[in-house]
Write a protein that holds these residues in place. Structure first.
Motif, short mmCIF file in Angstrom:
data_model
loop_
_atom_site.label_atom_id
_atom_site.label_comp_id
_atom_site.label_asym_id
_atom_site.label_seq_id
_atom_site.Cartn_x
_atom_site.Cartn_y
_atom_site.Cartn_z
N VAL A 164 1.19 3.43 -4.53
CA VAL A 164 2.47 4.12 -4.74
C VAL A 164 3.19 3.51 -5.93
N ARG A 185 0.33 2.21 2.03
CA ARG A 185 0.38 2.40 0.58
C ARG A 185 -0.85 1.82 -0.11
N TYR A 194 -5.74 4.83 1.87
CA TYR A 194 -6.03 6.13 1.26
C TYR A 194 -7.52 6.45 1.32
N THR A 238 -4.65 10.22 3.70
CA THR A 238 -4.17 10.83 2.47
C THR A 238 -5.24 10.72 1.39
N ALA A 274 -3.77 10.30 -4.79
CA ALA A 274 -2.93 9.15 -5.11
C ALA A 274 -3.16 8.69 -6.54
#
Length: 803
Positions: free
Chosen positions: A251, A625, A630, A636, A641
């Motif tokens: 992030v 994060r 990920y 996600t 990302a």
């Protein structure tokens, strides 16, 4: 029937032949109590010295809102701890321990040292408890507590060494185990005093205690046969892959959440401010300027060229800089695991150490690990590369011909990277080379050491000549290292050095510093008292020497910037060092007693529990994060990302408008004349893939050494021709007309206080930007060509009307 004292000695004492003095004395104290005595003397000595220095050297006041700072005293104490306190502790501690070991009270040495260590730990606890008492927990209280300890310790040690014997000491030996257990508890209490108790998670503590207990029991009772070599390699590779995915934060920064969220907006601003000190110079290099000719950075030269190279592969921006910073930091964590495994640290210990490191040093950071590159591997990573290559070369001689040149190459590159990177790398390299020289047969040690130093210097010189030739070919000029050294003068000897952060009261950094002192003492004692043990464990000792030197060196950065965020960023060597020592202890079954191994393991696991309990509450926020979150199937999108980082929205709300105005009113690929707040100007320029007409890569950074940057800035301003266009924000426009109204004002000397980051006018421009506006105003008026009230103005420079 054996006496309790004899039984305890049998269970706890390291064999007498483990650490005999090299001088041939017939009686030498056991290693463990000798080391403990040396460390206790060093810590007590440091406590006394610290109190005396702080009582004499008063903090220097700074103008509001800055607090008073006492950096001179902190730097002095850091230096004296290693060059005065530790050598004296080694000299006195070993002599006293040997005298007691040769006396009738030899059996009570370990118990006495444990009691003295417990007394010192209790004294520090009493100082902490004094916070609520009338005399408080100030340096005067520390001085009284340590002086009382010195009085008691001096009497006890002198009495213990008396040839006539001391019956009470022998009775004390019967309680040796209980004394050391109590001392360990008191030491853990001291660590809790250095911890913000409100940050301790009961759940994290419970999980840590449970896992620690299981590991302790498993180490005692389980003897799992080693898996086949292929499986061992596969496990190590899997651990490295997991680390590479766990460390980076995908992030980095959150411009999408800034609207209406003051906390996110503030964090974004901090990240942008720090990243721009590197992005600005890198963008100037991308736009055709040359380091040490047209631009410079306080963070060195090689680091900026690394970023410029990276931005030829990825678009320049906060997201991609964060990704690179996180990836390099992940490599440092993986290299730390590699150092432990090459040094034969048991896999369980290495994995546990790395797990604690990721949780405590990555997930527990106030800012994402890759968001502020000044605290990342970009700044501190080179020594680890040299260290890993050196232990690999020692462990596997067949690849030494490849690894050794890599070591010297890293040293050479560090000399161009930055001065601090060079200093940290040389400290690490030098410590290992000194041990390697000592391990050689007598007679040619100094010659070999001299050859290594000459080779390193020759590589550094060769790379500097290549760099100078490349700079000359690219720019037509040789590099001017004075542009970089000016930053060092400003920070080391100028008023910028006053803008520092002092140690917090009861800072956790004190514990880390004590760990480096203790590790150094242990290395010296081993080398002095049992060279055959060091030779038998040479790879492990090389790793320990290098990691200790590296950690102590970068600790100097925390000594100067004593914030919690900085401490976490420089603590990795300390954790790896702890894993190396524990691994060496657990493997030394023939030389270390079971009780000593159990005690070391129990204390280390207890420290790990504290770290886990403190960091536990951050896992839920930071783990989602991470790249590993990920990458987990069903989570996600990892690709999404990365795409976001490559195409991150602008952090400044005015940046898109600035890009649009540049494209419309100043089109082309050439440089643009932009004078806005520094962060906004840098973001507009790099997102537009443009350089600035003004040679201000990072205006605040350049203003730190304004006398060095002025000649190039003056030349650029004087080269501006009528009809050129300039992009201003409202603040810069107001500053232009303010300087017009007050021509006697000198923006370079006008400041509310030395080193502040805002001029007295209250504007947000850097001093050199204001200076440039004033000089532009001498020749030109501004003709507005676009002003829609958004906060940005496009103007055309027209000759100034006389009168």
């Amino acid at each position: 029937m054996a006496s309790p004292t004899a039984d305890i000695r049998h269970r706890l004492k390291v064999p007498a032949n483990l650490l005999r003095p090299r001088g041939g004395a017939t009686q030498a104290a056991a290693f463990a109590p000798t080391l403990a005595l040396v460390v206790v003397i060093a810590l007590a000595g440091f406590g006394t010295l610290m109190a005396l220095v702080l009582l004499v050297n008063h903090p220097s006041p700074l103008p509001p809102p800055f607090p008073a700072q006492n950096q001179d005293a902190e730097t002095l104490l850091y230096v004296l701890a290693f060059v005065l306190v530790l050598p004296l502790a080694l000299l006195s501690g070993t002599r006293v321990a040997d005298r007691i070991a040769a006396s009738p009270g030899a059996a009570g040495l370990s118990a006495l040292v444990g009691a003295l260590a417990g007394a010192l730990a209790a004294a520090f606890l009493l100082v902490k408890l004094s916070t609520t008492l009338p005399w408080t927990d100030g340096v005067g209280t520390v001085l009284v507590a340590t002086l009382v300890w010195w009085l008691v310790a001096s009497v006890a040690l002198r009495r213990a060494a008396d040839p006539r014997g001391w019956p009470a000491l022998l009775r004390l030996a019967d309680h040796e185990v209980a004394i050391w257990v109590l001392t360990g508890v008191l030491l853990l209490g001291d660590l809790l005093c250095l911890t913000v108790l409100s940050s301790v998670s009961p759940v994290g503590a419970a999980v840590g205690v449970l896992v620690g207990a299981l590991l302790f029991i498993a180490s005692e009772r389980l003897r799992v046969p080693a898996p086949p070599r292929l499986w061992r390699v596969a496990i190590d590779v899997a651990v490295v892959v997991l680390v590479l995915l766990a460390v980076p934060d995908l992030v980095v920064v959150s411009p999408e959440q800034a609207a209406g969220n003051l906390s996110v907006s503030f964090q974004n601003a901090i990240i942008q401010f720090h990243q721009n000190f590197l992005l600005g110079p890198a963008n100037e290099v991308l736009s055709g300027r040359t380091m040490l000719v047209d631009t410079a950075s306080q963070y060195g030269v090689g680091s900026i060229y690394l970023l410029a190279g990276w931005f030829n592969l990825a678009p320049i921006g906060y997201g991609t800089l964060g990704f690179l910073s996180g990836a390099l930091s992940a490599l440092i964590f993986a290299a730390g695991y590699g150092v432990m495994r090459v040094a034969r640290t048991p896999r369980t210990i290495a994995v546990t150490t790395l797990l604690i490191a990721v949780i405590a040093l990555v997930f527990n950071l106030p800012f994402p690990i890759d968001s502020i590159p000044q605290d990342s591997a970009i700044r501190f990573g080179l020594p680890v590369a040299a260290l890993l290559a050196m232990v690999v070369a020692d462990r596997w001689p067949p690849i030494r011909r490849t690894a050794t040149p890599a070591v010297f190459l890293v040293v050479g590159v560090s000399s161009i990277w930055s001065l601090e990177g060079f200093a940290y790398t040389v400290a690490t390299f030098g410590a290992i080379v000194c041990l390697l020289s000592w391990l050689r047969e007598p007679g040619g040690r100094l010659r070999w050491l001299g050859r290594q130093a000459a080779l390193a210097a020759g590589v550094c010189l060769s790379l500097h000549l290549l760099f100078a030739a490349a700079t000359l070919a690219a720019s037509g000029e040789l590099p001017d290292w004075g542009q970089y050294l000016a930053y060092l003068r400003a920070f080391l000897f100028g008023h910028l050095g006053d803008l520092t952060f002092d140690y917090a009261r009861w800072s956790s950094g004190l514990a880390l510093g004590a760990a480096y002192l203790a590790s150094t003492a242990a290395i010296v004692l081993l080398a002095n008292r049992r060279p055959d043990f060091v030779r038998g464990e040479r790879t492990s000792m090389l790793a320990l020497v290098g990691m200790t030197a590296y950690g102590a060196a970068i600790y100097s950065y925390y000594n100067n910037r004593s914030t919690g965020n900085t401490l976490i960023n420089v603590a990795l060597p300390g954790l790896i060092m702890g894993g190396l020592w524990l691994g060496l202890l657990m493997r030394s079954r023939s030389t270390a007693s079971p009780a000593l191994r159990r005690g070391g393991l129990a204390f280390t696991l207890s420290v790990a529990v504290i770290l886990l309990a403190v960091a536990w509450s951050s896992i839920g926020e930071r783990y989602p994060r991470s790249a590993v979150a990920y990458a987990v199937p069903g989570g996600t999108s990892l690709r999404g990302a990365l795409h976001r980082l490559w195409h991150l929205p602008a952090l400044s709300s005015l940046t898109p408008e600035g890009e649009r105005l540049l494209a419309r009113y100043m089109p082309g690929n050439g440089r643009a004349l932009v004078v806005t707040t520094p962060d906004l100007a840098i973001e507009i320029l790099f997102r537009s893939q443009r350089g600035n007409v003004l040679p201000l890569a990072a205006p605040w950074q350049d203003s730190f050494v304004d006398s060095v940057r002025l000649p190039a800035l003056r030349k650029a301003v004087d080269g501006i021709r009528p009809g050129e266009r300039m992009l201003l924000d409202d603040g810069a426009r107001k500053e232009f007309f303010r300087l017009r109204r007050h021509p006697s004002v000198d923006p370079l000397t006008e400041s509310s206080s030395p080193g502040t980051l805002a001029p007295a006018s209250g504007g947000a421009l850097a001093p050199l930007q204001s200076w440039a506006l004033k000089r532009i105003g001498r020749r030109f008026d501004l003709r507005t060509i676009h002003n829609d009230g958004s906060g940005l103005v496009a103007v055309e420079l027209v000759p100034r009307r006389q009168g």
